[in-house]
Design a protein around this motif. Structure first.
Motif, PDB file in Angstrom:
ATOM      1  N   HIS A  76       0.845  -1.197   0.000  1.00 37.67           N
ATOM      2  CA  HIS A  76       0.000   0.000   0.000  1.00 37.67           C
ATOM      3  C   HIS A  76       0.879   1.245   0.000  1.00 37.67           C
ATOM      4  O   HIS A  76       1.871   1.316   0.730  1.00 37.67           O
ATOM      5  CB  HIS A  76      -0.916  -0.011   1.222  1.00 37.67           C
ATOM      6  N   PRO A  77       0.533   2.265  -0.785  1.00 35.73           N
ATOM      7  CA  PRO A  77       1.392   3.458  -0.830  1.00 35.73           C
ATOM      8  C   PRO A  77       1.547   4.149   0.519  1.00 35.73           C
ATOM      9  O   PRO A  77       2.603   4.716   0.801  1.00 35.73           O
ATOM     10  CB  PRO A  77       0.694   4.365  -1.866  1.00 35.73           C
ATOM     11  N   ARG A  78       0.528   4.101   1.380  1.00 40.09           N
ATOM     12  CA  ARG A  78       0.657   4.760   2.676  1.00 40.09           C
ATOM     13  C   ARG A  78       1.673   4.048   3.563  1.00 40.09           C
ATOM     14  O   ARG A  78       2.320   4.682   4.402  1.00 40.09           O
ATOM     15  CB  ARG A  78      -0.702   4.821   3.389  1.00 40.09           C
ATOM     16  N   GLU A  88     -14.012  -2.481  13.347  1.00 35.21           N
ATOM     17  CA  GLU A  88     -13.539  -2.191  11.987  1.00 35.21           C
ATOM     18  C   GLU A  88     -13.650  -0.710  11.705  1.00 35.21           C
ATOM     19  O   GLU A  88     -14.620  -0.059  12.097  1.00 35.21           O
ATOM     20  CB  GLU A  88     -14.366  -2.972  10.964  1.00 35.21           C
ATOM     21  N   GLY A  89     -12.643  -0.163  11.018  1.00 34.80           N
ATOM     22  CA  GLY A  89     -12.672   1.233  10.603  1.00 34.80           C
ATOM     23  C   GLY A  89     -11.664   2.083  11.351  1.00 34.80           C
ATOM     24  O   GLY A  89     -11.320   1.823  12.506  1.00 34.80           O
ATOM     25  N   GLU A  95      -5.705   7.286   8.381  1.00 36.19           N
ATOM     26  CA  GLU A  95      -6.593   7.476   7.240  1.00 36.19           C
ATOM     27  C   GLU A  95      -7.255   6.152   6.897  1.00 36.19           C
ATOM     28  O   GLU A  95      -6.840   5.090   7.315  1.00 36.19           O
ATOM     29  CB  GLU A  95      -5.809   7.994   6.040  1.00 36.19           C
ATOM     30  N   GLU A  96      -8.283   6.260   6.094  1.00 39.07           N
ATOM     31  CA  GLU A  96      -8.982   5.048   5.685  1.00 39.07           C
ATOM     32  C   GLU A  96      -9.434   5.204   4.249  1.00 39.07           C
ATOM     33  O   GLU A  96      -9.847   6.290   3.826  1.00 39.07           O
ATOM     34  CB  GLU A  96     -10.196   4.803   6.577  1.00 39.07           C
ATOM     35  N   ASP A  97      -9.336   4.142   3.493  1.00 38.43           N
ATOM     36  CA  ASP A  97      -9.881   4.106   2.144  1.00 38.43           C
ATOM     37  C   ASP A  97     -10.371   2.697   1.889  1.00 38.43           C
ATOM     38  O   ASP A  97     -10.158   1.785   2.700  1.00 38.43           O
ATOM     39  CB  ASP A  97      -8.821   4.529   1.117  1.00 38.43           C
ATOM     40  N   ALA A 102      -7.682  -0.173   2.209  1.00 39.02           N
ATOM     41  CA  ALA A 102      -6.976  -0.547   3.431  1.00 39.02           C
ATOM     42  C   ALA A 102      -7.776  -0.067   4.638  1.00 39.02           C
ATOM     43  O   ALA A 102      -7.803   1.124   4.934  1.00 39.02           O
ATOM     44  CB  ALA A 102      -5.569   0.067   3.445  1.00 39.02           C
ATOM     45  N   VAL A 103      -8.416  -1.002   5.339  1.00 35.20           N
ATOM     46  CA  VAL A 103      -9.304  -0.666   6.446  1.00 35.20           C
ATOM     47  C   VAL A 103      -8.738  -1.266   7.736  1.00 35.20           C
ATOM     48  O   VAL A 103      -8.579  -2.488   7.833  1.00 35.20           O
ATOM     49  CB  VAL A 103     -10.727  -1.202   6.202  1.00 35.20           C
ATOM     50  N   PRO A 104      -8.440  -0.441   8.756  1.00 34.55           N
ATOM     51  CA  PRO A 104      -7.939  -0.988  10.027  1.00 34.55           C
ATOM     52  C   PRO A 104      -8.999  -1.841  10.725  1.00 34.55           C
ATOM     53  O   PRO A 104     -10.196  -1.529  10.679  1.00 34.55           O
ATOM     54  CB  PRO A 104      -7.629   0.267  10.847  1.00 34.55           C
ATOM     55  N   VAL A 105      -8.540  -2.898  11.372  1.00 37.14           N
ATOM     56  CA  VAL A 105      -9.403  -3.815  12.118  1.00 37.14           C
ATOM     57  C   VAL A 105      -8.698  -4.124  13.437  1.00 37.14           C
ATOM     58  O   VAL A 105      -7.476  -4.304  13.466  1.00 37.14           O
ATOM     59  CB  VAL A 105      -9.666  -5.114  11.332  1.00 37.14           C
TER      60      VAL A 105
END
Length: 401
Positions: A51-53, A241-242, A289-291, A294-297
């Motif tokens: 992922h670029p981030r 999630e999120g 950030e979120e897109d 890629a979603v944090p969990v």
């Protein structure tokens, strides 16, 4: 720097012309981030480190300006076909010219040194960072493009200044062979160095009980006992999630990290990373950030006295990757970490995810895995007299040992 290459005879099924450009200026990288993001989302089961981030956070926090070039591969129509971040550093190495963990010299204080390293080397390697648990295992590209993309990258680094030895981690077998073939076509000597590491994944996600049932009776018995103990203790397993939901629990992650054995370190561990420093800074920046790509969990195990275990993960495409896990040591009879992994497997299965990357080499993870791949280094020598003299001298020292 650009290398224009026609596909080799073995790849005539795809006769496209590809070119690899090495970007060193931040402004050039910024100009293609949207394309990079689109490629990440288009590739099935792309590794989270692609992922670029992940690249941007690592470059901004851990790398010197200009020391993290980016290889960008395009086809004849100018379409982006591959991306691979690189690192150039002066390092000290032993006769194998191969790091164990500290690809980035900034990571050396985190590693327990066993042997003296007498050889100064200008090293080129894939982007790596111990605090970020980041190991870039190859270019981001569609599977069918891998050989052509690696060939273009090998051609581009052929004339890239500032390196003598390149060290590229790769899965043993086809992936390593692709790199060696690409280097050979560009007059770059290479060899393989086995690492003894095994990547463990669950590539066919199923309910946790089905995963348990695949194992021997001893493991199944351990899970039954853990569940019984968890029921008596009032253990609860939750998955959030999120970006907002995970950010709201950054304090919980930090508190459990400080209470876990990883904070104090163990005498028998090769690597010790304290979460409350650069690691926390990295993940809080990366996950802020979120897109859709890629979603944090976050998985959390708790009892009436509070939280015991956290499991930080990333959902991307059809894949879930474990990033960090911390346990404060309470309720060992409940095996709260194992049961939390089980809850996350069920969570992934309910959402139709296909692949879980455990991002760990711990022996017990094998019970949850259905895929194991060994990792090696493809070590290459720059096509210059000084690099080849270093390569030869290191080989002689190794033979004399």
């Amino acid at each position: 720097m650009t290398s224009h290459l026609r596909s080799p005879a073995a790849l005539m099924a795809d006769p496209e012309v590809m070119s690899a450009t090495i970007l060193t200026r931040d402004s050039d990288v910024a100009g293609m981030l949207s394309e990079w993001q689109a490629l990440f989302e288009a590739v099935d089961s792309a590794a989270w480190s692609c992922h670029p981030r992940a690249f941007l956070a690592c470059r901004e926090l851990f790398r010197r300006p200009g020391s993290t070039p980016l290889a960008v591969v395009r086809d004849g129509d100018g379409r982006l076909r591959g991306v691979m971040p690189l690192m150039r550093d002066r390092v000290w190495r032993g006769p194998k010219l191969s790091p164990r963990y500290d690809y980035d010299p900034r990571d050396l204080p985190l590693v327990r040194q066993r042997r003296r390293r007498p050889i100064p080397v200008q090293q080129l390697t894939a982007l790596s960072s111990l605090p970020a648990t980041l190991l870039w295992v190859g270019p981001l590209c569609r599977p069918g493009d891998r050989a052509l993309v690696c060939d273009a990258i090998a051609g581009a680094i052929h004339g890239l200044p500032g390196w003598q030895i390149a060290v590229f981690p790769a899965h043993e077998g086809e992936e390593a062979a692709i790199w060696q073939d690409a280097f050979a076509r560009h007059d770059i000597r290479s060899r393989l160095e086995p690492l003894g590491r095994v990547v463990q994944d669950l590539r066919d996600v199923a309910p946790f009980q089905e995963v348990v049932d695949r194992n021997a009776g001893k493991f199944r018995q351990n899970v039954r006992r853990a569940r019984a103990a968890a029921g008596k203790a009032g253990l609860q397993l939750e998955v959030f999630e999120g970006a907002a939901a995970v950010a709201a629990r950054f304090g919980t992650i930090d508190a459990l990290a400080r209470a876990s054995w990883k904070h104090a370190g163990r005498a028998d561990t090769d690597v010790h990373i304290a979460y409350d420093g650069e690691q926390r800074q990295y993940f809080e920046r990366f996950l802020a950030e979120e897109d859709a790509g890629a979603v944090p969990v976050l998985g959390v195990a708790s009892d009436p006295a509070g939280e015991l275990v956290v499991l930080l993960m990333l959902r991307h495409g059809d894949r879930l990757t474990a990033l960090l896990t911390f346990w404060n040591g309470r309720l060992p009879k409940c095996s709260p970490g194992l049961l939390l992994f089980g809850a996350c497997i069920d969570w992934a299965n309910d959402r139709g995810l296909q692949h879980i990357d455990f991002n760990a080499t711990a022996p017990w993870i094998r019970h949850l895995s259905d895929s194991r791949q060994r990792v090696c280094h493809v070590i290459a020598c720059a096509p210059r007299l000084d690099a080849r003299a270093l390569w030869t001298a290191a080989g002689l020292v190794q033979k004399l040992r």
